[in-house]
Design an enzyme around this catalytic site. Sequence first.
Site, PDB file in Angstrom:
ATOM      1  N   SER A 154       0.839  -1.188   0.000  1.00 63.37           N
ATOM      2  CA  SER A 154       0.000   0.000   0.000  1.00 63.37           C
ATOM      3  C   SER A 154       0.885   1.252   0.000  1.00 63.37           C
ATOM      4  O   SER A 154       1.743   1.410  -0.861  1.00 63.37           O
ATOM      5  CB  SER A 154      -0.949  -0.039   1.204  1.00 63.37           C
ATOM      6  N   ARG A 224     -11.915   5.998  10.386  1.00 68.25           N
ATOM      7  CA  ARG A 224     -11.493   4.601  10.340  1.00 68.25           C
ATOM      8  C   ARG A 224     -12.566   3.719   9.709  1.00 68.25           C
ATOM      9  O   ARG A 224     -12.256   2.799   8.942  1.00 68.25           O
ATOM     10  CB  ARG A 224     -11.184   4.103  11.747  1.00 68.25           C
ATOM     11  N   ASP A 327      -8.845  -6.217  -4.954  1.00 74.04           N
ATOM     12  CA  ASP A 327      -8.406  -4.946  -4.376  1.00 74.04           C
ATOM     13  C   ASP A 327      -8.873  -3.823  -5.292  1.00 74.04           C
ATOM     14  O   ASP A 327      -8.254  -3.527  -6.307  1.00 74.04           O
ATOM     15  CB  ASP A 327      -6.887  -4.943  -4.230  1.00 74.04           C
ATOM     16  N   HIS A 360      -8.181  -5.025  -0.450  1.00 74.16           N
ATOM     17  CA  HIS A 360      -6.877  -4.405  -0.225  1.00 74.16           C
ATOM     18  C   HIS A 360      -6.143  -5.045   0.954  1.00 74.16           C
ATOM     19  O   HIS A 360      -4.916  -5.146   0.950  1.00 74.16           O
ATOM     20  CB  HIS A 360      -7.056  -2.906   0.009  1.00 74.16           C
ATOM     21  N   ASP A 361      -6.878  -5.481   1.945  1.00 70.36           N
ATOM     22  CA  ASP A 361      -6.261  -6.096   3.122  1.00 70.36           C
ATOM     23  C   ASP A 361      -5.554  -7.415   2.812  1.00 70.36           C
ATOM     24  O   ASP A 361      -4.889  -7.976   3.690  1.00 70.36           O
ATOM     25  CB  ASP A 361      -7.315  -6.337   4.208  1.00 70.36           C
TER      26      ASP A 361
END
Length: 384
Positions: A154, A224, A327, A360-361
Amino acid sequence: MSFIAEAKSLSISDPLTLQCGAVLPSYELSYETYGRLNADASNAVLICHALNASHHVAGVYADETGAIQPKSEGWWDNMVGPGKPVDTNRFFVIGVNNIGSCFGSTGPASINPATGAVWGADFPVVTVEDWVTTQAKLLDALGITQLAAVMGGSLGGMQATSWTLQYPERVRHAVVVASAPNLTAENIAFNEVARRAIVTDPDFHEGFYRRHDTLPRRGLRIARMIGHITYLSDDVMNAKFGRRLRDAVSNAVQRDYHFTTQGIEFEIESYLRYQGDKFAEYFDANTYLLITRALDYFDPARACGGDLSAAFAPVKAKFLLVSFSTDWRFSPARSREMVRALLDNHRRVSYAEVDAPHGHDAFLMDDSRYHGTVRAYFDKEVAV
């Protein structure tokens, strides 16, 4: 069993001129190292962290009695360590916390030497390039003239990329995971909505909330939650939560169809609020603003009229790029842009596009294909 990690600190008294023109008269860098540096200092691997991570890449912490602290694993502990893809039996791995962050390095919560008060909103704007400059200062202090590899996911991948442009002679390999050469307008938009949540919190006080003995927790929670939604794929959200109601709500609905416009009803709502609450207790709001801006600003092709191939002309390092099919925040297409630009410059590039459901994680997850790719690259290409 993870090894015991030890946080370290380096004080740098030389002034640092940032890209914004401001000067830090001195600064602290928090870092950790794992493994041993070999005789010719040729086995060093730098790990660059993403938005809310730190220098604590791997291992666990122990208290003064030697007891392992619960939930103290490093953020990439499944990737870095003895016998792991980045094997600390062979490589000397360095993790560093960037300036502007809130995990020990100089940042908005530090004291401004000019005023004797906390920096707060007066802390200057920082960029990816500034971080790479300070990382190079740390390597100088450790006696490392060239990295075997620089690696990050990232935002960390952006730093790894910038290393190959700022210090092309000091990097032999770059491992860039789930990253991009710049942010899309949609990504910048998500960051801006998150920032607005913070700065419009009544407890923000124009960034000087510590003077008021308060914290903008509500804004941080929302920021968040927004970010977390973008890190997950739709498939993972549906598989993990679906449309499930929390048990108490489900029972009430079955009895009398009593609905409410407030409170937590769906499991996904509960999960997001938990993540937001946890984040607001340990992260600094000014740091969030600074780091997301650094994400927005990164664009090495800007100086070349948007021509990424021209921007990558100075690169000498060999590359491994990894992307993940689901992602959507840093899509595979963005990694392929970098692959093409590197190939245009006749650089050696390996590319893996992993079909993974995690969004994405995925770059933080245990995936045998992903980890196998990284392991093979370090074994065959980075080997020292």
